[in-house]
Design a protein around this motif. Structure first.
Motif, mmCIF file in Angstrom:
data_model
loop_
_atom_site.group_PDB
_atom_site.id
_atom_site.type_symbol
_atom_site.label_atom_id
_atom_site.label_comp_id
_atom_site.label_asym_id
_atom_site.label_seq_id
_atom_site.Cartn_x
_atom_site.Cartn_y
_atom_site.Cartn_z
ATOM 1 N N UNK A 19 17.825 -10.111 12.513
ATOM 2 C CA UNK A 19 16.897 -9.665 11.483
ATOM 3 C C UNK A 19 15.464 -10.101 11.694
ATOM 4 N N UNK A 20 15.199 -10.862 12.733
ATOM 5 C CA UNK A 20 13.832 -11.351 12.938
ATOM 6 C C UNK A 20 12.856 -10.224 13.261
ATOM 7 N N UNK A 21 13.361 -9.051 13.638
ATOM 8 C CA UNK A 21 12.490 -7.929 13.978
ATOM 9 C C UNK A 21 12.240 -6.949 12.848
ATOM 10 N N UNK A 22 12.763 -7.225 11.645
ATOM 11 C CA UNK A 22 12.495 -6.314 10.531
ATOM 12 C C UNK A 22 11.860 -7.081 9.368
ATOM 13 N N UNK A 23 11.182 -6.347 8.508
ATOM 14 C CA UNK A 23 10.443 -6.972 7.411
ATOM 15 C C UNK A 23 11.335 -7.690 6.414
ATOM 16 N N UNK A 24 12.556 -7.207 6.247
ATOM 17 C CA UNK A 24 13.467 -7.808 5.289
ATOM 18 C C UNK A 24 14.081 -9.104 5.804
ATOM 19 N N UNK A 25 13.947 -9.322 7.124
ATOM 20 C CA UNK A 25 14.582 -10.461 7.792
ATOM 21 C C UNK A 25 16.094 -10.451 7.563
ATOM 22 N N UNK A 26 16.622 -9.221 7.561
ATOM 23 C CA UNK A 26 18.050 -9.003 7.299
ATOM 24 C C UNK A 26 18.722 -8.597 8.615
ATOM 25 N N UNK A 27 19.773 -9.301 9.038
ATOM 26 C CA UNK A 27 20.473 -8.911 10.266
ATOM 27 C C UNK A 27 20.859 -7.432 10.231
ATOM 28 N N UNK A 80 19.704 7.579 17.644
ATOM 29 C CA UNK A 80 19.935 6.167 17.354
ATOM 30 C C UNK A 80 19.395 5.863 15.966
ATOM 31 N N UNK A 81 19.873 4.752 15.416
ATOM 32 C CA UNK A 81 19.448 4.324 14.077
ATOM 33 C C UNK A 81 19.772 2.852 13.919
ATOM 34 N N UNK A 82 19.236 2.286 12.857
ATOM 35 C CA UNK A 82 19.562 0.913 12.481
ATOM 36 C C UNK A 82 20.035 0.890 11.039
ATOM 37 N N UNK A 83 20.986 0.018 10.761
ATOM 38 C CA UNK A 83 21.427 -0.234 9.390
ATOM 39 C C UNK A 83 21.689 -1.724 9.256
ATOM 40 N N UNK A 122 20.699 -8.366 -0.137
ATOM 41 C CA UNK A 122 19.639 -8.081 0.807
ATOM 42 C C UNK A 122 18.302 -8.398 0.145
ATOM 43 N N UNK A 123 17.438 -9.030 0.865
ATOM 44 C CA UNK A 123 16.117 -9.392 0.382
ATOM 45 C C UNK A 123 15.208 -8.181 0.364
ATOM 46 N N UNK A 124 14.520 -7.968 -0.734
ATOM 47 C CA UNK A 124 13.544 -6.874 -0.833
ATOM 48 C C UNK A 124 12.208 -7.378 -0.321
ATOM 49 N N UNK A 125 11.654 -6.682 0.657
ATOM 50 C CA UNK A 125 10.379 -7.092 1.239
ATOM 51 C C UNK A 125 9.188 -6.487 0.506
ATOM 52 N N UNK A 126 9.428 -5.429 -0.294
ATOM 53 C CA UNK A 126 8.324 -4.714 -0.939
ATOM 54 C C UNK A 126 8.705 -4.254 -2.340
ATOM 55 N N UNK A 127 7.683 -4.047 -3.151
ATOM 56 C CA UNK A 127 7.896 -3.510 -4.495
ATOM 57 C C UNK A 127 8.233 -2.025 -4.399
ATOM 58 N N UNK A 128 8.738 -1.445 -5.495
ATOM 59 C CA UNK A 128 9.023 -0.006 -5.525
ATOM 60 C C UNK A 128 7.775 0.805 -5.209
ATOM 61 N N UNK A 129 6.639 0.410 -5.769
ATOM 62 C CA UNK A 129 5.381 1.137 -5.525
ATOM 63 C C UNK A 129 4.992 1.076 -4.053
ATOM 64 N N UNK A 130 5.164 -0.074 -3.415
ATOM 65 C CA UNK A 130 4.846 -0.204 -1.990
ATOM 66 C C UNK A 130 5.777 0.656 -1.142
ATOM 67 N N UNK A 131 7.040 0.717 -1.517
ATOM 68 C CA UNK A 131 8.006 1.543 -0.776
ATOM 69 C C UNK A 131 7.624 3.013 -0.894
ATOM 70 N N UNK A 132 7.311 3.473 -2.111
ATOM 71 C CA UNK A 132 6.901 4.874 -2.294
ATOM 72 C C UNK A 132 5.661 5.199 -1.466
ATOM 73 N N UNK A 133 4.682 4.306 -1.473
ATOM 74 C CA UNK A 133 3.460 4.520 -0.698
ATOM 75 C C UNK A 133 3.760 4.561 0.797
ATOM 76 N N UNK A 134 4.619 3.669 1.280
ATOM 77 C CA UNK A 134 4.996 3.640 2.690
ATOM 78 C C UNK A 134 5.657 4.959 3.099
ATOM 79 N N UNK A 135 6.583 5.446 2.270
ATOM 80 C CA UNK A 135 7.235 6.713 2.578
ATOM 81 C C UNK A 135 6.230 7.855 2.584
#
Length: 119
Positions: free
Chosen positions: A102-110, A75-78, A1-14
């Motif tokens: 996957x075109x609707x998520x940042x990771x572009x992952x189905x 509902x959820x997505x995975x 899976x492609x990572x769209x963000x760094x660990x620091x960006x993920x922590x900040x987003x959360x």
């Protein structure tokens, strides 16, 4: 899976987006965070477990709590590559409602949209 963000960006987003937007629960053991769940309305927005703590019932308890808090349904997505998550949610009564490219998520992952409706 492609990572769209760094660990620091993920922590900040959360910290500044995910947690303030929803209801958050944390699982702790021996003073350490071992899991978290975020509900945003009827969306099970986030459910994460420390890999060392998987298979110990924490995820089961999180899903039971989510169903209790959203008795009309969830509902959820995975991601499609996350076969363990697919098995976990199916075991808890979630059914596949949609697959995307996957075109609707940042990771572009189905991904897969799952829904749970009470019986």
């Amino acid at each position: 899976m492609r990572r769209a963000h760094s660990d620091a960006e993920v922590r900040e987003f959360f910290q500044y987006v995910v947690v303030p937007r929803g209801s958050t629960w944390i699982a702790e053991a021996a003073g350490e965070t071992v899991g978290m769940m975020v509900l945003d309305g009827d969306e099970l927005s986030q459910l994460y477990l420390d890999p060392a703590w998987r298979g110990r019932g924490i995820g089961d308890r999180f899903v039971a709590l989510a169903k209790e808090r959203s008795p009309q349904g969830l509902w959820l997505r995975t991601f499609q590559v996350n076969a363990p998550a697919q098995r976990f949610y199916a075991r808890h009564g979630f059914t596949e409602a949609e697959r995307t490219d996957g075109s609707g998520n940042e990771e572009r992952e189905p991904d897969i949209r799952y829904v749970w409706r009470p019986a």
